[in-house]
Design an enzyme around this catalytic site. Structure first.
Site, short mmCIF file in Angstrom:
data_model
loop_
_atom_site.label_atom_id
_atom_site.label_comp_id
_atom_site.label_asym_id
_atom_site.label_seq_id
_atom_site.Cartn_x
_atom_site.Cartn_y
_atom_site.Cartn_z
CD GLU A 121 9.81 1.70 10.81
OE1 GLU A 121 9.70 2.64 10.00
OE2 GLU A 121 9.77 0.50 10.47
NE ARG A 169 -5.90 -19.70 3.99
CZ ARG A 169 -5.10 -20.54 4.66
NH1 ARG A 169 -5.19 -21.84 4.45
NH2 ARG A 169 -4.23 -20.08 5.54
CE LYS A 199 3.09 3.00 3.09
NZ LYS A 199 3.16 3.09 4.53
NE ARG A 258 6.85 3.95 0.63
CZ ARG A 258 6.55 4.74 1.65
NH1 ARG A 258 7.47 4.97 2.59
NH2 ARG A 258 5.37 5.29 1.76
CE1 TYR A 292 1.03 -0.27 4.45
CE2 TYR A 292 -0.10 1.84 4.41
CZ TYR A 292 0.73 0.94 5.05
OH TYR A 292 1.27 1.25 6.27
N1 PMP Z 1 7.54 3.71 9.08
C1 PMP Z 1 6.40 2.99 9.08
C2 PMP Z 1 6.39 1.68 9.79
C3 PMP Z 1 5.25 3.48 8.44
O1 PMP Z 1 4.11 2.76 8.45
C4 PMP Z 1 5.30 4.76 7.81
C5 PMP Z 1 4.09 5.35 7.15
N2 PMP Z 1 3.39 4.48 6.36
C6 PMP Z 1 6.51 5.46 7.85
C7 PMP Z 1 7.61 4.91 8.48
C8 PMP Z 1 6.63 6.81 7.18
O2 PMP Z 1 6.68 6.68 5.80
P1 PMP Z 1 6.18 7.86 4.85
O3 PMP Z 1 6.99 9.07 5.23
O4 PMP Z 1 6.48 7.39 3.50
O5 PMP Z 1 4.72 8.05 5.14
#
Ligand code: PMP
Length: 286
Positions: free
Chosen positions: A182, A101, A150, A52, A33
């Protein structure tokens, strides 16, 4: 008001949009996503999000069911049809519906599922939280090992967000062996002696689109940037801290695990970066 959403080539009222129960996004979290912010009806850093997305798809050997040009058209069409001034566009691509599935990936002939919808957030850039800052707690990072892709596997980040709520704070910072990776949905930074410190890229964190832009703007403004892991202890002794994400932009962090940082108020580096970021990205919004 019912939104118009996009599913596999069709613009539909949200009540009429459906995806199969056999869709691999639903059964396997086999999906990626993106979330792109909208300010004044324009998309922020669309090129970054498209790049990305292509990388995430590539890492999972998933074919892109739509071109970047089509994606831009769909984003703009949804913003226009839903009259979004400030908010976000959510995009999800799954490996599609093989009709049953099975753990193995389906044949490449099975088309991916493409879903997009908008979320209106009036006054997104004037979030009052920027004036008071966020409080965070640290929790052990229990996500999988490819956080640079992502994917929609967001269960642990959701659990961590609930832990933060239970601790009456705003978010959780995810930690491995005492080092901060993070936030649940954002990249994490501390500032010490004027230096901006944030974890280096790798499989352990998402490569934030906002992170890339903010670090570029910081360097252009002659600020010192260090891309390395920092510990929870170091964070507690920092002058200030902040997070970045596409929807929060740059947001100050004023407390880590109950310890107030610096003055306990949003710091000058976070405030300046937020200002620069918003000013610069508005210039290239499309
Ligand atoms: N880290 C994680 C785990 C996230 O889910 C996100 C946002 N989706 C970010 C960092 C920040 O990414 P971005 O600046 O591309 O929104």
């Amino acid at each position: 008001m019912s939104r118009t959403v996009y599913v596999n080539g069709a613009y539909l009222p949200e009540e009429e949009a459906t995806v199969s129960i056999f869709d691999r996004g639903f059964l396997m979290a086999d999906a990626v996503y993106e979330v792109t912010s909208v300010l004044d009806g324009k998309l922020i850093d669309f090129a970054g999000h498209a790049a990305r997305l292509a990388r995430s798809l590539g890492e999972l050997e998933m074919a892109a069911p739509v071109t970047d040009a089509d994606l831009l058209t769909i984003h703009r069409e949804l913003v226009a049809r839903n009259e979004v001034v400030d908010g976000m566009v959510y995009l999800q691509i799954t490996r599609g519906n093989p009709g049953d599935r099975d753990f193995a990936y389906p044949a490449a002939s099975v088309p991916g599922t493409v879903v997009l919808f908008t979320q209106a957030k009036p006054g997104l850039a004037d979030n009052p939280q920027a004036k008071v800052g966020m409080k965070v707690v640290t929790v052990e990072d229990q996500r999988w090992g490819r956080r640079d892709i992502k994917t929609v596997q967001l269960l642990f980040p959701s659990m961590a967000k609930m832990m933060a709520k239970a601790a009456h704070v705003d978010d959780a910072w995810l930690v491995t062996e005492g080092m901060v990776n993070e936030g649940t949905s954002n990249n994490a930074y501390i500032v010490k002696g004027g230096r901006i410190i944030t974890r280096h890229l790798g499989h352990e964190i998402l490569h934030g689109i906002t992170r890339a832009a903010v670090l570029r703007f910081a360097r252009e403004a002659q600020m010192e940037v260090e891309e390395r892991a920092f510990s929870v202890e170091e964070a507690k002794g920092a002058d200030e801290a902040f997070i970045t994400s596409a929807s929060a932009f740059v947001m100050p962090v004023v407390e880590v695990d109950g310890v107030a940082l610096g003055s306990g108020k949003p710091g000058p580096v976070a405030a300046r970066l937020r200002e620069i970021y918003l000013e610069e990205v508005r210039k290239t919004a499309i």
